[in-house]
Design a protein around this motif. Structure first.
Motif, PDB file in Angstrom:
ATOM      1  N   LYS A   1       0.826  -1.218   0.000  1.00 32.47           N
ATOM      2  CA  LYS A   1       0.000   0.000   0.000  1.00 32.47           C
ATOM      3  C   LYS A   1       0.861   1.269   0.000  1.00 32.47           C
ATOM      4  N   LYS A   2       2.057   1.192   0.560  1.00 29.38           N
ATOM      5  CA  LYS A   2       2.954   2.352   0.599  1.00 29.38           C
ATOM      6  C   LYS A   2       3.925   2.379  -0.584  1.00 29.38           C
ATOM      7  N   SER A   3       3.852   1.372  -1.426  1.00 30.15           N
ATOM      8  CA  SER A   3       4.764   1.273  -2.565  1.00 30.15           C
ATOM      9  C   SER A   3       4.100   1.857  -3.803  1.00 30.15           C
ATOM     10  N   ASN A   4       4.859   2.580  -4.590  1.00 29.07           N
ATOM     11  CA  ASN A   4       4.347   3.169  -5.822  1.00 29.07           C
ATOM     12  C   ASN A   4       5.505   3.397  -6.779  1.00 29.07           C
ATOM     13  N   TYR A   5       5.199   3.937  -7.939  1.00 26.55           N
ATOM     14  CA  TYR A   5       6.257   4.196  -8.911  1.00 26.55           C
ATOM     15  C   TYR A   5       5.969   5.467  -9.692  1.00 26.55           C
ATOM     16  N   VAL A   6       7.041   6.012 -10.262  1.00 26.28           N
ATOM     17  CA  VAL A   6       6.970   7.182 -11.129  1.00 26.28           C
ATOM     18  C   VAL A   6       7.732   6.847 -12.398  1.00 26.28           C
ATOM     19  N   ILE A   7       7.170   7.215 -13.521  1.00 31.51           N
ATOM     20  CA  ILE A   7       7.873   7.047 -14.791  1.00 31.51           C
ATOM     21  C   ILE A   7       8.379   8.422 -15.200  1.00 31.51           C
ATOM     22  N   PHE A   8       9.693   8.562 -15.210  1.00 29.39           N
ATOM     23  CA  PHE A   8      10.302   9.834 -15.589  1.00 29.39           C
ATOM     24  C   PHE A   8      10.423   9.896 -17.108  1.00 29.39           C
ATOM     25  N   HIS A   9       9.984  11.020 -17.655  1.00 31.68           N
ATOM     26  CA  HIS A   9      10.025  11.198 -19.100  1.00 31.68           C
ATOM     27  C   HIS A   9       9.968  12.681 -19.426  1.00 31.68           C
TER      28      HIS A   9
ATOM     29  N   TYR B   1       4.485  12.418  -8.950  1.00 38.02           N
ATOM     30  CA  TYR B   1       5.697  12.901  -8.287  1.00 38.02           C
ATOM     31  C   TYR B   1       5.952  12.075  -7.040  1.00 38.02           C
ATOM     32  N   LEU B   2       7.156  12.217  -6.514  1.00 33.57           N
ATOM     33  CA  LEU B   2       7.513  11.530  -5.280  1.00 33.57           C
ATOM     34  C   LEU B   2       8.347  12.468  -4.418  1.00 33.57           C
ATOM     35  N   LYS B   3       8.413  12.131  -3.151  1.00 40.07           N
ATOM     36  CA  LYS B   3       9.254  12.892  -2.231  1.00 40.07           C
ATOM     37  C   LYS B   3      10.439  12.012  -1.889  1.00 40.07           C
ATOM     38  N   TYR B   4      11.624  12.455  -2.252  1.00 39.58           N
ATOM     39  CA  TYR B   4      12.840  11.691  -2.021  1.00 39.58           C
ATOM     40  C   TYR B   4      13.790  12.521  -1.177  1.00 39.58           C
ATOM     41  N   LEU B   5      14.031  12.075   0.039  1.00 41.87           N
ATOM     42  CA  LEU B   5      14.896  12.773   0.986  1.00 41.87           C
ATOM     43  C   LEU B   5      14.493  14.241   1.132  1.00 41.87           C
ATOM     44  N   GLY B   6      13.191  14.485   1.147  1.00 48.46           N
ATOM     45  CA  GLY B   6      12.670  15.828   1.379  1.00 48.46           C
ATOM     46  C   GLY B   6      12.518  16.685   0.144  1.00 48.46           C
ATOM     47  N   VAL B   7      12.944  16.203  -1.012  1.00 50.11           N
ATOM     48  CA  VAL B   7      12.824  16.958  -2.258  1.00 50.11           C
ATOM     49  C   VAL B   7      11.731  16.320  -3.101  1.00 50.11           C
TER      50      VAL B   7
ATOM     51  N   ILE C   1      10.133  15.435  -6.477  1.00 46.21           N
ATOM     52  CA  ILE C   1      10.604  15.251  -7.853  1.00 46.21           C
ATOM     53  C   ILE C   1       9.423  14.766  -8.682  1.00 46.21           C
ATOM     54  N   ASP C   2       9.100  15.502  -9.760  1.00 47.94           N
ATOM     55  CA  ASP C   2       7.955  15.090 -10.579  1.00 47.94           C
ATOM     56  C   ASP C   2       8.416  14.316 -11.811  1.00 47.94           C
ATOM     57  N   SER C   3       7.470  13.676 -12.466  1.00 47.96           N
ATOM     58  CA  SER C   3       7.768  12.762 -13.562  1.00 47.96           C
ATOM     59  C   SER C   3       8.442  13.431 -14.758  1.00 47.96           C
ATOM     60  N   ASN C   4       8.252  14.736 -14.926  1.00 45.54           N
ATOM     61  CA  ASN C   4       8.877  15.451 -16.044  1.00 45.54           C
ATOM     62  C   ASN C   4      10.132  16.201 -15.638  1.00 45.54           C
ATOM     63  N   LEU C   5      10.522  16.079 -14.373  1.00 43.25           N
ATOM     64  CA  LEU C   5      11.657  16.812 -13.817  1.00 43.25           C
ATOM     65  C   LEU C   5      11.514  18.317 -14.055  1.00 43.25           C
ATOM     66  N   SER C   6      10.288  18.799 -13.989  1.00 38.62           N
ATOM     67  CA  SER C   6      10.034  20.229 -14.176  1.00 38.62           C
ATOM     68  C   SER C   6      10.128  20.978 -12.852  1.00 38.62           C
ATOM     69  N   TRP C   7      10.046  20.256 -11.740  1.00 40.76           N
ATOM     70  CA  TRP C   7      10.163  20.801 -10.392  1.00 40.76           C
ATOM     71  C   TRP C   7       8.996  21.695 -10.009  1.00 40.76           C
ATOM     72  N   LYS C   8       7.908  21.688 -10.793  1.00 40.80           N
ATOM     73  CA  LYS C   8       6.774  22.547 -10.463  1.00 40.80           C
ATOM     74  C   LYS C   8       6.147  22.174  -9.123  1.00 40.80           C
ATOM     75  N   TYR C   9       6.124  20.890  -8.785  1.00 39.68           N
ATOM     76  CA  TYR C   9       5.556  20.476  -7.497  1.00 39.68           C
ATOM     77  C   TYR C   9       6.456  20.921  -6.348  1.00 39.68           C
ATOM     78  N   ARG C  10       7.763  20.829  -6.545  1.00 34.63           N
ATOM     79  CA  ARG C  10       8.716  21.260  -5.504  1.00 34.63           C
ATOM     80  C   ARG C  10       8.585  22.765  -5.252  1.00 34.63           C
ATOM     81  N   ILE C  11       8.598  23.542  -6.301  1.00 34.87           N
ATOM     82  CA  ILE C  11       8.496  24.995  -6.183  1.00 34.87           C
ATOM     83  C   ILE C  11       7.137  25.379  -5.610  1.00 34.87           C
ATOM     84  N   GLY C  12       6.087  24.748  -6.105  1.00 36.37           N
ATOM     85  CA  GLY C  12       4.744  25.016  -5.586  1.00 36.37           C
ATOM     86  C   GLY C  12       4.620  24.684  -4.111  1.00 36.37           C
ATOM     87  N   HIS C  13       5.256  23.589  -3.697  1.00 37.43           N
ATOM     88  CA  HIS C  13       5.223  23.201  -2.282  1.00 37.43           C
ATOM     89  C   HIS C  13       5.903  24.247  -1.405  1.00 37.43           C
ATOM     90  N   ILE C  14       7.039  24.742  -1.853  1.00 38.04           N
ATOM     91  CA  ILE C  14       7.757  25.758  -1.081  1.00 38.04           C
ATOM     92  C   ILE C  14       6.928  27.039  -0.985  1.00 38.04           C
TER      93      ILE C  14
END
Length: 178
Positions: free
Chosen positions: A67-75, A105-111, A113-126
Motif C-alpha cells: 500500500k505504501k509502494s508506488n512508482y513514477v515514470i520519468f520522461h 511525483y515523489l518525495k525523495y529525501l525531502g525533495v 521530484i515530478d515525472s517530467n523533472l520540471s520541479w513545479k511540485y517542488r516549487i509550488g510546495h515551497i
C-alpha cells in the motif's frame, strides 16, 4: 539505538536480489531505479525483478507494505506515455499480486521530484507551505519597524534554507512560477 543499526545490517545485501535494478537505501526507505527507452521493457523487467526481490524478502523473513509502494515514470514533458504500465508486487497479507500505484511525483529525501523533472511540485510546495506564508507575512508586518539588515537576516535564516535544500538537484528549474 541498536534497532535501526541492526536493521541496516540486516537489509544491507538487498541489492543482490537484482542485477538489473539500482537500489537507493536511506534508513528504512528503499528506492529502485531502472531505465530503458521502451516502457514495455521497463514493465517486464520491473515485474520480473520485483519477483526476485520478493524471494529475497521472503527468505529474510521480511515483508513489503504494498500500500505504501508506488512508482513514477520519468520522461520528458514533450514525450507522452503511449503504454499503460502495470507494475505488480506480491502482497504477503492477501497472498496476491497487487498493482502498484503510479504517481506524478515523489518525495525523495525531502525533495519533491515530478515525472517530467520540471520541479513545479517542488516549487509550488515551497511557495504554498503554511510556514513560508507565515514568515513572509511576519516580515511584511514588521518591515517598517526594523532595519533592512534585520529583515534580510530573518529571510536568510527562515526561508532561504528551504530554497537551498536540494538546490544542486532542482536548481536548473524554470523559476517563472515566482
Amino acid at each position: 539505538m541498536l534497532g535501526p543499526l541492526l536493521f541496516l545490517i540486516y537489509v544491507n545485501d538487498v541489492h543482490r536480489s537484482s542485477k538489473k535494478l539500482s537500489f537507493y537505501l536511506f534508513a528504512d526507505d528503499t528506492n529502485l531505479l531502472y531505465a530503458d527507452k521502451s516502457l514495455k521493457t521497463v514493465e517486464d523487467t520491473f515485474n520480473v525483478e520485483l519477483m526476485k526481490l520478493n524471494e529475497w524478502l521472503t527468505s529474510n523473513k521480511l515483508t513489503l507494505n504494498v500500500k505504501k509502494s508506488n512508482y513514477v515514470i520519468f520522461h520528458p514533458y514533450q514525450k507522452k506515455i503511449d503504454h499503460k504500465v502495470n507494475i505488480v508486487m506480491f502482497d504477503s497479507d492477501s497472498k496476491l499480486f497487487k498493482p502498484l500505484e503510479e504517481k506524478k511525483y515523489l518525495k525523495y529525501l525531502g525533495v519533491i521530484i515530478d515525472s517530467n523533472l520540471s520541479w513545479k511540485y517542488r516549487i509550488g510546495h515551497i511557495i504554498s507551505s503554511k510556514r513560508s506564508r507565515t514568515i513572509v507575512n511576519y516580515i511584511a508586518r514588521i518591515r517598517h519597524h526594523v532595519p533592512t539588515n534585520t529583515l534580510l537576516t530573518i529571510y536568510r535564516s527562515l526561508i532561504l534554507p528551504y530554497l537551498y535544500f536540494g538546490l544542486s538537484v532542482w536548481g536548473q528549474a524554470a523559476l517563472a512560477v515566482f
